[in-house]
Write an enzyme that holds these catalytic residues in place. Structure first.
Site, PDB file in Angstrom:
ATOM      1  N   SER A 209      -9.693   5.769  -3.264  1.00 54.16           N
ATOM      2  CA  SER A 209      -8.516   5.575  -4.104  1.00 54.16           C
ATOM      3  C   SER A 209      -8.884   5.602  -5.580  1.00 54.16           C
ATOM      4  O   SER A 209      -9.940   5.097  -5.975  1.00 54.16           O
ATOM      5  CB  SER A 209      -7.897   4.223  -3.753  1.00 54.16           C
ATOM      6  N   CYS A 336      -1.011 -15.165   0.441  1.00 51.61           N
ATOM      7  CA  CYS A 336       0.358 -15.646   0.329  1.00 51.61           C
ATOM      8  C   CYS A 336       1.252 -14.815   1.235  1.00 51.61           C
ATOM      9  O   CYS A 336       1.574 -13.678   0.914  1.00 51.61           O
ATOM     10  CB  CYS A 336       0.851 -15.503  -1.096  1.00 51.61           C
TER      11      CYS A 336
HETATM   12  C1  LIG Z   1      -7.496  -1.243  -2.197  1.00 54.27           C
HETATM   13  C2  LIG Z   1      -7.875  -0.874  -0.832  1.00 54.27           C
HETATM   14  C3  LIG Z   1      -7.026  -0.101  -0.030  1.00 54.27           C
HETATM   15  C4  LIG Z   1      -5.651   0.343  -0.482  1.00 54.27           C
HETATM   16  O1  LIG Z   1      -5.741   1.302  -1.467  1.00 54.27           O
HETATM   17  P1  LIG Z   1      -4.438   1.818  -2.248  1.00 54.27           P
HETATM   18  O2  LIG Z   1      -4.908   2.991  -3.020  1.00 54.27           O
HETATM   19  O3  LIG Z   1      -4.025   0.684  -3.107  1.00 54.27           O
HETATM   20  O4  LIG Z   1      -3.417   2.171  -1.229  1.00 54.27           O
HETATM   21  C5  LIG Z   1      -7.468   0.239   1.230  1.00 54.27           C
HETATM   22  N1  LIG Z   1      -8.666  -0.154   1.681  1.00 54.27           N
HETATM   23  C6  LIG Z   1      -9.507  -0.894   0.946  1.00 54.27           C
HETATM   24  C7  LIG Z   1     -10.832  -1.273   1.508  1.00 54.27           C
HETATM   25  C8  LIG Z   1      -9.140  -1.284  -0.331  1.00 54.27           C
HETATM   26  O5  LIG Z   1      -9.980  -2.026  -1.050  1.00 54.27           O
END
Ligand SMILES: *Cc1c(COP(=O)(O)O)cnc(C)c1O
Length: 412
Positions: A209, A336
């Protein structure tokens, strides 16, 4: 020099966009705003050129070929596409029969893996949720023991987002390739921080991401192996057939440009950044442990990412602890959910008790974390914990040498 507050120690939740990334993105909002699928004019060509460069930059960071990169809206979408897409493509069921096939994942994966797996379970797939030991690590042995003749997919994250522990991904990949099972890894916390090579490490599908690697939010990528073996996915979105038919929709060109730039910067600066983060994290952990007794760093001692520290403090109440460290932005061991405070399911899976889970902090460092900020955090947390303990009758008993786990509480 004193640290400027509030201090950001929540880089596992999201990161600041690197100014160099923003700079790379800007012209694509106002001057080169074409649709990368417009084939018959210069605006389209410019946009396509930028997307192609970003594809090269993303591929280079993980040892892939540019053709193997599918753009998505983030790791949540990448995980959904990988898991549902592979399950539906490789489902072993005769025509007209419900979906069948066995999937292996783990109980302390991110919700963006767990929830797609649970949906597949409702559709008729069999899912094994592996449970880690106290160190939080999923080993190749555990996966091997769970494998069945009808196993079609294994999804194990590279490193955990709450505790930073590193699973045996290359070994699990090798095992999956031997058994001809598709292997997906959610590498959102790993990629950009640690060296990655999808060839060497036997990865078929890999999610990451932009906003976890100092890039923009709302853009992600999925690596889909094209050879040895060629992995196929059933699309979730139908439409214009973008991204080799796997993800229709006009590409987020600005976001993709930022994603590519963020990948390039991570590749160039990973070694130096990694060493610095590891030094800072170790300092944070040793200083806290030195000043505060009855603390526990959660997860494996060494098999951990350089930037994530998850630490529990005995004899304090979680909510009060957070109140006491308001100028440090971090996450707690409580999730939460609507009105109630649930202890983190990740910590629970390691066997951390509810009380200790509630009084846990996840401090995650990043590219701009300084020594001064670490010092400030150590002082603030120490002060808050020691203060709360002056009001804890249980801590008094503990100091008198009474093992409170052995006390017979009076029940009504
Ligand atoms: C942040 C995260 C996600 C989600 O990513 P997005 O781009 O916010 O949808 C999925 N897996 C892990 C391990 C993450 O740290």
């Amino acid at each position: 020099m004193a640290a400027k507050t509030p201090i950001y120690m929540d880089n596992a939740a999201t990161t600041r966009c690197d100014p160099r990334v923003v700079e790379a993105m800007l012209p694509y909002f106002t001057e080169m705003y074409g649709n990368s699928s417009s084939r018959n004019h210069a605006f389209g060509w410019k946009a396509e050129e930028a997307v192609d460069l970003a594809r090269e930059q993303a591929a280079a960071l993980i040892g892939a070929n540019a053709k193997e990169i599918i753009w998505t809206s983030g790791a949540t979408e990448s995980n959904n596409l990988a898991i549902k897409g592979a399950a539906h493509m490789y489902a072993k069921a005769p025509e007209g029969q419900p979906n069948r096939g066995h999937i292996i994942t783990a109980v302390h994966e991110h919700k963006a893996v767990l929830d797609p797996c649970k949906r597949l379970q409702r559709e008729g797939f069999d899912v094994t949720f592996l449970e880690p030991k106290a160190d939080g690590v999923i080993t190749a042995e555990m996966v091997k023991a769970a494998m069945r003749p009808d196993t079609i997919l294994v999804s194990i994250m590279w490193a955990n987002n709450e505790i930073g522990t590193i699973n045996e991904v290359p070994e699990i990949g090798r095992l999956c390739h031997e058994r001809e099972v598709v292997f997906h890894t959610d590498a959102t916390q790993w990629v950009g921080k640690m060296p990655t090579d999808v060839e060497r490490d036997h990865i078929d599908l890999l999610s990451w991401s932009g906003h976890k690697i100092y890039g923009p939010k709302g853009v992600g990528a999925l690596f889909v192996r094209r050879r040895k073996p060629r992995v196929r996915l059933e699309a979730i979105l139908d439409g214009g057939g973008h991204e080799r038919g796997m993800r229709s929709g006009t590409l987020n060109v600005t976001g993709i440009v930022g994603f590519g730039k963020a990948c390039e910067l991570c590749k160039a600066e990973m070694d130096r950044d990694g060493e610095r983060l590891l030094r800072l994290r170790r300092r944070l952990e040793t200083e806290l442990a030195k000043r505060i007794e009855v603390t526990q760093v959660n997860g494996h001692a060494d098999r951990r990412l350089p930037h994530i520290c998850n630490i529990s403090f005995g004899f304090v109440e979680g909510e009060s602890l957070l109140m006491g460290i308001k100028d440090i932005a971090c996450s707690s061991g409580s999730a939460c959910t609507s009105a109630s405070l649930e202890p983190s399911y990740v910590l629970k899976s390691l066997g951390v008790g509810d009380e200790l889970a509630h009084s846990s902090l996840r401090l995650s460092l990043g590219r701009w974390t300084t020594d001064e900020e670490v010092e400030h955090a150590v002082e603030k947390i120490t002060k808050a914990v020691l203060h709360l303990r002056t009001m804890s009758p249980l801590y008094d008993l503990h100091k008198e040498g009474i093992d409170i786990s052995k006390i017979q509480w009076q029940t009504h």
